[in-house]
Design a protein around this motif. Structure first.
Motif, PDB file in Angstrom:
ATOM      1  N   HIS A  56       0.864  -1.264   0.041  1.00 25.62           N
ATOM      2  CA  HIS A  56       0.164  -0.035   0.273  1.00 25.62           C
ATOM      3  C   HIS A  56       0.805   1.193  -0.019  1.00 25.62           C
ATOM      4  CE1 HIS A  56      -3.666  -2.002   0.688  1.00 25.62           C
ATOM      5  NE2 HIS A  56      -3.164  -2.718   1.791  1.00 25.62           N
ATOM      6  N   ARG A  57       0.609   2.082  -0.913  1.00 25.62           N
ATOM      7  CA  ARG A  57       1.304   3.289  -0.881  1.00 25.62           C
ATOM      8  C   ARG A  57       0.479   4.305   0.050  1.00 25.62           C
ATOM      9  NH1 ARG A  57       5.432   4.927  -2.725  1.00 25.62           N
ATOM     10  NH2 ARG A  57       6.569   6.261  -4.203  1.00 25.62           N
ATOM     11  N   ILE A  58       0.710   4.570   1.181  1.00 31.42           N
ATOM     12  CA  ILE A  58       0.117   5.507   2.162  1.00 31.42           C
ATOM     13  C   ILE A  58       0.201   7.130   1.517  1.00 31.42           C
ATOM     14  CG2 ILE A  58      -0.169   6.195   4.615  1.00 31.42           C
ATOM     15  CD1 ILE A  58      -0.471   3.013   3.899  1.00 31.42           C
ATOM     16  N   SER A  59       1.422   7.244   1.302  1.00 38.90           N
ATOM     17  CA  SER A  59       1.208   8.898   0.828  1.00 38.90           C
ATOM     18  C   SER A  59       2.515   8.948  -0.270  1.00 38.90           C
ATOM     19  CB  SER A  59       1.689   9.855   1.769  1.00 38.90           C
ATOM     20  OG  SER A  59       2.803   9.757   2.408  1.00 38.90           O
ATOM     21  N   GLU A  60       2.803  10.044  -0.511  1.00 36.01           N
ATOM     22  CA  GLU A  60       3.981  10.197  -1.432  1.00 36.01           C
ATOM     23  C   GLU A  60       5.330   9.447  -1.018  1.00 36.01           C
ATOM     24  OE1 GLU A  60       6.414  13.852  -3.514  1.00 36.01           O
ATOM     25  OE2 GLU A  60       4.143  13.991  -3.881  1.00 36.01           O
ATOM     26  N   ASN A  61       5.387   9.834   0.164  1.00 33.67           N
ATOM     27  CA  ASN A  61       6.643   9.244   0.717  1.00 33.67           C
ATOM     28  C   ASN A  61       6.476   8.044   1.806  1.00 33.67           C
ATOM     29  OD1 ASN A  61       5.666  10.784   2.660  1.00 33.67           O
ATOM     30  ND2 ASN A  61       7.737  11.661   3.198  1.00 33.67           N
ATOM     31  N   VAL A  62       5.532   7.436   1.934  1.00 32.26           N
ATOM     32  CA  VAL A  62       5.259   6.362   2.853  1.00 32.26           C
ATOM     33  C   VAL A  62       4.557   5.322   2.085  1.00 32.26           C
ATOM     34  CG1 VAL A  62       4.150   5.749   4.790  1.00 32.26           C
ATOM     35  CG2 VAL A  62       4.983   8.178   4.642  1.00 32.26           C
ATOM     36  N   GLU A  63       5.184   3.938   2.303  1.00 35.15           N
ATOM     37  CA  GLU A  63       4.415   2.758   1.876  1.00 35.15           C
ATOM     38  C   GLU A  63       4.677   1.727   2.839  1.00 35.15           C
ATOM     39  OE1 GLU A  63       7.137   2.064  -1.667  1.00 35.15           O
ATOM     40  OE2 GLU A  63       8.534   0.969  -0.491  1.00 35.15           O
ATOM     41  N   ARG A  64       3.709   1.027   2.638  1.00 37.32           N
ATOM     42  CA  ARG A  64       3.488  -0.054   3.829  1.00 37.32           C
ATOM     43  C   ARG A  64       3.579  -1.572   2.707  1.00 37.32           C
ATOM     44  NH1 ARG A  64      -1.386   0.631   7.219  1.00 37.32           N
ATOM     45  NH2 ARG A  64       0.236   2.396   8.193  1.00 37.32           N
ATOM     46  N   GLU A 127       6.585  -0.678   7.550  1.00 38.47           N
ATOM     47  CA  GLU A 127       6.248   0.844   6.819  1.00 38.47           C
ATOM     48  C   GLU A 127       7.526   1.460   6.756  1.00 38.47           C
ATOM     49  OE1 GLU A 127       2.428   2.863   7.978  1.00 38.47           O
ATOM     50  OE2 GLU A 127       3.984   4.344   8.789  1.00 38.47           O
ATOM     51  N   ARG A 129       9.414   5.278   5.140  1.00 38.47           N
ATOM     52  CA  ARG A 129       9.318   6.664   4.833  1.00 38.47           C
ATOM     53  C   ARG A 129      10.778   6.934   4.217  1.00 38.47           C
ATOM     54  NH1 ARG A 129       5.085   8.372   7.561  1.00 38.47           N
ATOM     55  NH2 ARG A 129       4.710   7.127   9.652  1.00 38.47           N
TER      56      ARG A 129
END
Length: 130
Positions: A56-64, A127, A129
């Motif tokens: 999952h891409r949580i935001s532009e600079n965070v992925e899980r 997760e 960043r």
């Protein structure tokens, strides 16, 4: 103990007291109290499959991301295996099926026991960043 550059051979005592050759690797000069890792070969009795099970891409600079590591042991004895995972960015383990050790800023290690003629599945979710 200082170790000079060269070939390191690894032996193991068998049940009759004789030595069995396990493998060899080339090493660089190792200073006193230095760390040494030796790759002595591949095992055909242990098979490892690593899969990314979720992303999952949580935001532009965070992925899980979730991973599953399946270890199959065809030996008649249990085997203790070290799973080394390299992680990039600023990371946090959210879930883990087994305990792990953070060995440096980018590496974790799981020490798991794989049953004789059996399977062990280790999984974790990280997760990151960037």
């Amino acid at each position: 103990m200082l170790l000079p550059k060269g070939i390191m051979r690894i032996y193991k005592a068998d049940s009759s007291g004789g030595l069995q050759f396990l493998g060899e690797d080339r090493i660089k000069h190792i200073p006193e109290a230095g760390e040494l890792r030796v790759a002595v070969g591949s095992s055909f009795d242990l098979i490892v499959k690593r899969n990314e099970t979720d992303y999952h891409r949580i935001s532009e600079n965070v992925e899980r991301t979730s991973y599953e590591i399946e270890l199959n042991n065809s030996k008649a004895d249990f085997q203790t295996v070290t799973i080394m995972e390299h992680l990039s960015g600023e990371w946090e383990i959210l879930e883990s099926s087994d305990s792990y050790e953070k060995t440096d800023a980018f590496t974790i290690e799981f020490r798991v026991t794989v049953p004789a003629k059996g399977t062990k599945i280790a999984s974790y979710t990280v997760e990151r960043r960037f």
